[in-house]
Scaffold this motif. Sequence first.
Motif, PDB file in Angstrom:
ATOM      1  N   ILE A 176      11.467   0.846  -5.488  1.00 29.46           N
ATOM      2  CA  ILE A 176      11.545   2.185  -4.902  1.00 29.46           C
ATOM      3  C   ILE A 176      10.659   3.156  -5.685  1.00 29.46           C
ATOM      4  N   GLN A 177      10.709   3.069  -6.990  1.00 33.31           N
ATOM      5  CA  GLN A 177       9.886   3.945  -7.832  1.00 33.31           C
ATOM      6  C   GLN A 177       8.394   3.728  -7.568  1.00 33.31           C
ATOM      7  N   GLN A 178       7.982   2.483  -7.463  1.00 36.37           N
ATOM      8  CA  GLN A 178       6.569   2.174  -7.250  1.00 36.37           C
ATOM      9  C   GLN A 178       6.103   2.563  -5.852  1.00 36.37           C
ATOM     10  N   PHE A 223      -1.131  -5.896  10.829  1.00 42.74           N
ATOM     11  CA  PHE A 223      -0.719  -5.404   9.512  1.00 42.74           C
ATOM     12  C   PHE A 223       0.011  -6.471   8.700  1.00 42.74           C
ATOM     13  N   TYR A 224       1.033  -7.085   9.287  1.00 42.94           N
ATOM     14  CA  TYR A 224       1.838  -8.079   8.565  1.00 42.94           C
ATOM     15  C   TYR A 224       1.031  -9.355   8.321  1.00 42.94           C
ATOM     16  N   PHE A 225       0.147  -9.675   9.273  1.00 41.60           N
ATOM     17  CA  PHE A 225      -0.723 -10.841   9.113  1.00 41.60           C
ATOM     18  C   PHE A 225      -1.675 -10.629   7.940  1.00 41.60           C
ATOM     19  N   ARG A 226      -2.170  -9.400   7.791  1.00 39.01           N
ATOM     20  CA  ARG A 226      -3.074  -9.101   6.680  1.00 39.01           C
ATOM     21  C   ARG A 226      -2.342  -9.238   5.341  1.00 39.01           C
ATOM     22  N   LEU A 227      -1.090  -8.763   5.303  1.00 40.86           N
ATOM     23  CA  LEU A 227      -0.301  -8.939   4.085  1.00 40.86           C
ATOM     24  C   LEU A 227      -0.113 -10.423   3.770  1.00 40.86           C
ATOM     25  N   PHE A 284      14.786  -8.956  -1.705  1.00 42.24           N
ATOM     26  CA  PHE A 284      14.594  -9.631  -2.990  1.00 42.24           C
ATOM     27  C   PHE A 284      15.496 -10.843  -3.137  1.00 42.24           C
ATOM     28  N   GLY A 285      15.084 -11.717  -4.053  1.00 37.13           N
ATOM     29  CA  GLY A 285      15.908 -12.843  -4.447  1.00 37.13           C
ATOM     30  C   GLY A 285      15.829 -13.032  -5.944  1.00 37.13           C
ATOM     31  N   ILE A 286      16.591 -13.972  -6.449  1.00 35.60           N
ATOM     32  CA  ILE A 286      16.671 -14.162  -7.903  1.00 35.60           C
ATOM     33  C   ILE A 286      15.382 -14.721  -8.499  1.00 35.60           C
ATOM     34  N   PHE A 287      14.471 -15.210  -7.656  1.00 41.97           N
ATOM     35  CA  PHE A 287      13.211 -15.744  -8.175  1.00 41.97           C
ATOM     36  C   PHE A 287      12.124 -14.675  -8.253  1.00 41.97           C
ATOM     37  N   ASN A 288      12.416 -13.463  -7.792  1.00 41.79           N
ATOM     38  CA  ASN A 288      11.417 -12.388  -7.820  1.00 41.79           C
ATOM     39  C   ASN A 288      11.391 -11.671  -9.164  1.00 41.79           C
ATOM     40  N   LYS A 289      10.236 -11.114  -9.488  1.00 41.51           N
ATOM     41  CA  LYS A 289      10.045 -10.358 -10.727  1.00 41.51           C
ATOM     42  C   LYS A 289       9.273  -9.073 -10.418  1.00 41.51           C
ATOM     43  N   ASN A 290       9.189  -8.190 -11.398  1.00 43.28           N
ATOM     44  CA  ASN A 290       8.456  -6.931 -11.212  1.00 43.28           C
ATOM     45  C   ASN A 290       7.003  -7.175 -10.806  1.00 43.28           C
ATOM     46  N   GLU A 291       6.418  -8.258 -11.298  1.00 43.42           N
ATOM     47  CA  GLU A 291       5.033  -8.568 -10.966  1.00 43.42           C
ATOM     48  C   GLU A 291       4.841  -8.769  -9.464  1.00 43.42           C
ATOM     49  N   ASP A 292       5.885  -9.255  -8.798  1.00 43.13           N
ATOM     50  CA  ASP A 292       5.814  -9.434  -7.345  1.00 43.13           C
ATOM     51  C   ASP A 292       5.715  -8.081  -6.640  1.00 43.13           C
ATOM     52  N   ILE A 293       6.451  -7.110  -7.149  1.00 41.45           N
ATOM     53  CA  ILE A 293       6.389  -5.759  -6.588  1.00 41.45           C
ATOM     54  C   ILE A 293       4.994  -5.169  -6.811  1.00 41.45           C
ATOM     55  N   ASP A 294       4.459  -5.387  -8.000  1.00 41.98           N
ATOM     56  CA  ASP A 294       3.115  -4.882  -8.301  1.00 41.98           C
ATOM     57  C   ASP A 294       2.082  -5.459  -7.334  1.00 41.98           C
ATOM     58  N   LEU A 346       2.669  -6.532  -4.275  1.00 39.21           N
ATOM     59  CA  LEU A 346       2.908  -5.907  -2.961  1.00 39.21           C
ATOM     60  C   LEU A 346       2.227  -4.545  -2.892  1.00 39.21           C
ATOM     61  N   ILE A 347       2.432  -3.719  -3.909  1.00 37.71           N
ATOM     62  CA  ILE A 347       1.852  -2.380  -3.942  1.00 37.71           C
ATOM     63  C   ILE A 347       0.323  -2.457  -3.898  1.00 37.71           C
ATOM     64  N   HIS A 348      -0.231  -3.368  -4.679  1.00 33.84           N
ATOM     65  CA  HIS A 348      -1.687  -3.555  -4.700  1.00 33.84           C
ATOM     66  C   HIS A 348      -2.201  -3.951  -3.313  1.00 33.84           C
ATOM     67  N   SER A 349      -1.496  -4.856  -2.662  1.00 36.77           N
ATOM     68  CA  SER A 349      -1.930  -5.341  -1.352  1.00 36.77           C
ATOM     69  C   SER A 349      -1.861  -4.236  -0.300  1.00 36.77           C
ATOM     70  N   LEU A 350      -0.808  -3.433  -0.337  1.00 33.37           N
ATOM     71  CA  LEU A 350      -0.692  -2.315   0.605  1.00 33.37           C
ATOM     72  C   LEU A 350      -1.853  -1.337   0.418  1.00 33.37           C
ATOM     73  N   ASN A 351      -2.171  -1.063  -0.818  1.00 32.72           N
ATOM     74  CA  ASN A 351      -3.297  -0.167  -1.102  1.00 32.72           C
ATOM     75  C   ASN A 351      -4.626  -0.747  -0.608  1.00 32.72           C
ATOM     76  N   GLU A 352      -4.832  -2.043  -0.838  1.00 38.91           N
ATOM     77  CA  GLU A 352      -6.077  -2.685  -0.429  1.00 38.91           C
ATOM     78  C   GLU A 352      -6.243  -2.691   1.085  1.00 38.91           C
ATOM     79  N   ILE A 353      -5.158  -2.984   1.794  1.00 44.77           N
ATOM     80  CA  ILE A 353      -5.219  -2.972   3.259  1.00 44.77           C
ATOM     81  C   ILE A 353      -5.578  -1.577   3.754  1.00 44.77           C
TER      82      ILE A 353
END
Length: 391
Positions: A277-279, A317-321, A365-375, A377-384
């Motif tokens: 949420i913060q990111q 949009f979702y295909f690009r992600l 989210f799931g237990i296998f996710n980490k902060n790096e996964d969020i990073d 996602l944010i990077h990909s949204l910006n790039e698109i």
Amino acid sequence: MKRVYLDNAATTPMKNEVIKVMINSLKYSFGNPSSIQHSDGRKSRSLIEESRIFIANCINAFPEEIIFTSGGTEANNMILRSSVFDLGVEHIITSKLEHLSVLQPIHDLSYKHKISIHFVQFNSQGVHDINHVEFLLKKYKQKKMMVSLMYANNEIGNILEVNNISFLCKKYNAYFHSDTIQFIGNYPLDIKKLSFDFATASAHKFYGPKGIGFVFIKKSLLVKIKGSILGGLQEKGLRSGTENISGIAGISEAFRLFQTNHFHHIDQLKKLKKYCIQQLIKMNKNILFNGLSDHYEKSIPSIINFLFPVKKIDNLFYFRLDLMGISVSNGSSCNSGNTKEISHVIRSIVKNSILKKTMPIRISFGIFNKNEDIDMLIHSLNEIGKYKNIL
């Protein structure tokens, strides 16, 4: 390329421990559990009943109250149809925010069997009006009634005020069915304390296998419920057919792992949600969160649903992600025959004028996710946004 999986509300990856238990059951518990004349059959029967007892203990139920099914959709269908055909329910109170495995059977029962339906009112955040629930229960108290409302919404994560609903159902002598598929196996649940008459679960929502779930049916109602699938006496005669032994072993192991680690599990998801949420806000202050998914106490920690502002709608949009290695969804996987279609839940709480200039995204989210996964996602949204000039 590294992939980031953020669609755990649709299905979770299986844990290695679950896979191992299932493989062992396929190798060594191959006997038909109804063939109790020999040890191979009895071994399989023991595995099923031990799993039933363990799961019942996890949610504070009696073992006989747990009936194994092929998953949550079958479980919801079983309860809704049995409530009408076996319990004589004439009126169902539900919500337009429910999963289709609840809404479609209810509409079918209404059309074919003249069951009356009323939908609970809710506000723009998808919060149900408890006073309206009581109004409907009071108005139709002369009929046999059922309330069917999900514990945690699978798209926006809202947590239902189950104690209030349960109290009202008791007060007006109505059955209470809750789709607990996003909740059970991920968060502690005391069936008796919550006074459910019926609840449903699916293993693949909490790191178990697909194709196995169960329905909880209160003990006092079991004698009134007849089989939905006929041709044998399996599952107390309520669901005929040879049981999915490896699936049952898998769901039991998934529950065991949950019991062992659930405090850590929940804490991990809460931290991920807060960071995400913060990111998101840092990236774009105009992001709008759907329902209560940005509320840390009133929604489950595994789901964030938001509207991403765009200059123009991008049907790819979702295909690009996905091409950038990000797995997210625009709503429930059971609605996704057309990936362009916005879910009925989001359409029910968001104005069309807003939907014309935003892209709905559900992160789970799931237990296998980490902060790096969020990073990522944010990077990909910006790039698109930069590449397509849609932001």
